[in-house]
Design an enzyme around this catalytic site. Structure first.
Site, PDB file in Angstrom:
ATOM      1  CB  SER A  38      -8.118  -2.983   9.969  1.00 53.27           C
ATOM      2  OG  SER A  38      -8.685  -1.858  10.278  1.00 53.27           O
ATOM      3  CB  SER A 110     -12.836 -13.461   8.154  1.00 54.47           C
ATOM      4  OG  SER A 110     -12.990 -12.784   7.075  1.00 54.47           O
TER       5      SER A 110
HETATM    6  P1  ADP Z   1     -11.894  -2.068   5.950  1.00 47.42           P
HETATM    7  O1  ADP Z   1     -13.466  -2.045   5.977  1.00 47.42           O
HETATM    8  O2  ADP Z   1     -11.207  -3.034   5.082  1.00 47.42           O
HETATM    9  O3  ADP Z   1     -11.606  -1.558   7.376  1.00 47.42           O
HETATM   10  P2  ADP Z   1     -12.587   0.737   4.898  1.00 47.42           P
HETATM   11  O4  ADP Z   1     -13.339   0.547   3.683  1.00 47.42           O
HETATM   12  O5  ADP Z   1     -13.197   1.368   6.071  1.00 47.42           O
HETATM   13  O6  ADP Z   1     -11.486  -0.442   5.362  1.00 47.42           O
HETATM   14  O7  ADP Z   1     -11.506   1.656   4.630  1.00 47.42           O
HETATM   15  C1  ADP Z   1     -10.432   1.815   3.307  1.00 47.42           C
HETATM   16  C2  ADP Z   1     -10.162   3.141   3.143  1.00 47.42           C
HETATM   17  O8  ADP Z   1      -9.169   2.982   1.990  1.00 47.42           O
HETATM   18  C3  ADP Z   1     -11.001   4.215   2.721  1.00 47.42           C
HETATM   19  O9  ADP Z   1     -10.818   5.567   3.330  1.00 47.42           O
HETATM   20  C4  ADP Z   1     -10.946   4.019   1.271  1.00 47.42           C
HETATM   21  O10 ADP Z   1     -11.463   5.460   0.728  1.00 47.42           O
HETATM   22  C5  ADP Z   1      -9.761   4.088   0.912  1.00 47.42           C
HETATM   23  N1  ADP Z   1      -9.452   3.357  -0.460  1.00 47.42           N
HETATM   24  C6  ADP Z   1      -8.772   3.704  -1.246  1.00 47.42           C
HETATM   25  N2  ADP Z   1      -8.690   3.234  -2.463  1.00 47.42           N
HETATM   26  C7  ADP Z   1      -9.486   1.944  -2.316  1.00 47.42           C
HETATM   27  C8  ADP Z   1      -9.952   0.979  -3.012  1.00 47.42           C
HETATM   28  N3  ADP Z   1      -9.395   0.938  -4.243  1.00 47.42           N
HETATM   29  N4  ADP Z   1     -10.781   0.182  -2.489  1.00 47.42           N
HETATM   30  C9  ADP Z   1     -11.407   0.287  -1.257  1.00 47.42           C
HETATM   31  N5  ADP Z   1     -10.839   1.280  -0.556  1.00 47.42           N
HETATM   32  C10 ADP Z   1      -9.870   2.125  -1.039  1.00 47.42           C
END
Ligand code: ADP
Length: 205
Positions: A38, A110
């Site tokens: 997450s 997953s």
């Molecule tokens: P997940 O879907 O895996 O739970 P999210 O996409 O909701 O994660 O959240 C990831 C967080 O990390 C966001 O706030 C995003 O802006 C930040 N982040 C920082 N660097 C990255 C990166 N390289 N790729 C994806 N998210 C990033």
């Protein structure tokens, strides 16, 4: 849950094949299966990639973990059995979307290898199941914590939270491995585009 095929239920083939739909779409029907902790960046990267693909006139769809739990999988919780059933259903939906010739992106934690393998097996090793390991150390994910989930997990409000109180089994041979603690969103998107272009999944005539 008992899964059984009824002897009197038959598969009705369509006259239009997946390859016909792909020709119309000018790209392949593929599944990008984002897996990771997450807050590792699965949803962020799926949304960013979809924007670029949409600009290129690709037909896309995102199956996002939280969204699917509002509807199709609202009856499932977070026990190992329910997580497995969650992934099995999503794998089937992704399979249908692939058959439609759509580029579908699945953004679910997953956490279990065996469950991801079930989803992979549906594509019969034709290369259209692309496991994307969205990799970031748990302490970085916990610092990001965009939905306050880690905080709740530490306080014991959320039980069986992956990375804290439930296991995450990292992929052994992902097709794409992205370190989101080391590379920006746009670098990660570029990596995925290169993969798709190199294998001619997009831009076919
Ligand atoms: P997940 O879907 O895996 O739970 P999210 O996409 O909701 O994660 O959240 C990831 C967080 O990390 C966001 O706030 C995003 O802006 C930040 N982040 C920082 N660097 C990255 C990166 N390289 N790729 C994806 N998210 C990033």
């Amino acid at each position: 849950m008992i899964l059984q095929k009824k002897a009197d239920v038959h598969w009705h083939p369509s006259q239009i094949k997946r390859s016909d739909r792909e020709r119309l779409n000018t790209h392949k029907g593929i599944t990008l299966w984002f897996t990771g902790l997450s807050a590792s960046g699965k949803s962020t990267l799926a949304v960013a990639l979809e924007m670029v693909l949409h600009e290129r006139k690709c037909r896309t769809y995102i199956l996002d973990g939280d969204n699917i739990r509002h509807g199709l999988n609202q009856d499932l919780g977070f026990s190992p059995e329910d997580r497995t059933e969650n992934i099995r259903r999503i794998g089937e939906v992704a399979h249908l979307l692939r058959d439609c010739g759509i580029i579908n992106m699945v953004a679910f934690i997953s956490p279990y290898r065996s469950d991801r393998q079930i989803a992979r097996d549906l594509c019969k090793n034709d290369g259209t199941f692309i496991e994307v390991f969205v990799d970031s150390p748990v302490d970085i994910c916990e610092t990001r914590d965009p939905k306050g989930m880690y905080k709740k997990a530490r306080e014991g409000i959320i039980k069986e939270f992956t990375g804290i109180s439930a296991p995450y089994e990292h992929p052994e041979k992902p097709e794409i491995h992205l370190r989101t603690d080391q590379h920006s969103v746009s670098q990660c998107v570029d990596n995925m585009l290169v993969y798709l272009e190199d294998r001619q999944f997009i831009g076919i005539e």
